[in-house]
Design a protein around this motif. Structure first.
Motif, PDB file in Angstrom:
ATOM      1  N   ASP A 120      29.756  38.729  43.337  1.00 57.66           N
ATOM      2  CA  ASP A 120      30.356  39.277  42.126  1.00 57.66           C
ATOM      3  C   ASP A 120      31.213  38.203  41.451  1.00 57.66           C
ATOM      4  O   ASP A 120      31.993  37.502  42.109  1.00 57.66           O
ATOM      5  CB  ASP A 120      31.266  40.460  42.464  1.00 57.66           C
ATOM      6  N   GLY A 121      31.075  38.088  40.147  1.00 59.34           N
ATOM      7  CA  GLY A 121      31.934  37.202  39.370  1.00 59.34           C
ATOM      8  C   GLY A 121      31.766  35.725  39.652  1.00 59.34           C
ATOM      9  O   GLY A 121      32.673  34.932  39.385  1.00 59.34           O
ATOM     10  N   THR A 149      28.829  37.796  36.721  1.00 60.68           N
ATOM     11  CA  THR A 149      29.622  37.060  35.716  1.00 60.68           C
ATOM     12  C   THR A 149      31.086  37.445  35.864  1.00 60.68           C
ATOM     13  O   THR A 149      31.416  38.623  35.971  1.00 60.68           O
ATOM     14  CB  THR A 149      29.126  37.384  34.300  1.00 60.68           C
ATOM     15  N   ARG A 150      31.965  36.457  35.848  1.00 62.02           N
ATOM     16  CA  ARG A 150      33.385  36.727  36.053  1.00 62.02           C
ATOM     17  C   ARG A 150      34.000  37.422  34.846  1.00 62.02           C
ATOM     18  O   ARG A 150      33.464  37.347  33.720  1.00 62.02           O
ATOM     19  CB  ARG A 150      34.141  35.426  36.340  1.00 62.02           C
ATOM     20  N   LYS A 151      35.099  38.092  35.061  1.00 68.98           N
ATOM     21  CA  LYS A 151      35.828  38.725  33.956  1.00 68.98           C
ATOM     22  C   LYS A 151      36.262  37.660  32.953  1.00 68.98           C
ATOM     23  O   LYS A 151      36.776  36.611  33.338  1.00 68.98           O
ATOM     24  CB  LYS A 151      37.045  39.476  34.496  1.00 68.98           C
TER      25      LYS A 151
END
Length: 211
Positions: A120-121, A149-151
């Motif tokens: 994740d991210g 994809t990261r925040k």
């Protein structure tokens, strides 16, 4: 260059009935893919770096070329200063050619629509061109791209006109937005994906920020 042969290869991948057929079609096409798509005036691998550069600072983190094929976008991004680029594709033959471009730090065999082999991210941004089209990746593949994809990062991708409505893309866009996973940032006008062939073949580029 024989445009008829190039168009025939294109028809074969567009009409593939399942992932195995698509994989076989690209295995056969890999050796001549670059020259044949060039003869058609295929624009997308050379345009997507413009959108990446608009939203992703150089050195901001790893990028993913989702459905990288023979890696045509990699050298363009490397020339702009991006040095941490991963790629995925369903075809071993296409990945082998992409590897030879020496623009990717990580190449993996995977298919959009299934689970992807990253946490994740992991990525600062993911981008994809010519993959959300007839006989290729489903709209559901966007869930995994958003996940890895990261925040504050971006998902940047093209969608072919012929699959946009019937393929449920707007529903996936809206679903991810309702879930608070991303928000829309930009969408281009519809534009031609081939400068020479298929004047009616249109795509739109979408940009979302992951939340």
């Amino acid at each position: 260059m024989d445009l008829d042969k190039a168009n025939a290869s294109l028809d074969t991948v567009y009409t593939a009935e399942d992932p195995e057929a698509l994989k076989a079609a690209y295995a056969e096409w890999a050796a001549t893919y670059d020259s044949e798509t060039a003869s058609l005036g295929y624009l997308l691998p050379f345009l997507i770096p413009a959108w990446v550069a608009r939203y992703v600072p150089v050195g901001g983190g790893p990028l993913l070329d989702a459905g990288c094929g023979t890696g045509l976008s990699g050298p363009q991004l490397k020339a702009l200063g991006y040095t941490d680029i991963a790629g995925l594709d369903l075809s071993d033959e296409m990945l082998k050619i992409a590897s030879g471009r020496q623009s990717y730090t990580d190449l993996r065999k995977a298919m959009l629509g299934g689970p992807l082999p990253w946490a994740d991210g992991h990525f600062r941004a993911v981008f994809s061109t010519g993959v959300f089209t007839m006989g290729h990746a489903p709209a559901s593949g966007l869930f995994e791209l958003a996940r890895i994809t990261r925040k504050g990062g971006h998902a940047i991708f093209t969608v072919r006109d012929k699959v946009f409505e019937g393929g449920g893309f707007q529903e996936v866009f809206d679903g991810l937005e309702r879930q608070g996973k991303w928000k829309p940032v930009e969408q281009s006008p519809w534009f031609r994906c081939y400068a020479i062939a298929e004047p009616d073949a249109l795509v739109r580029t979408f940009v979302f920020e992951v939340l």
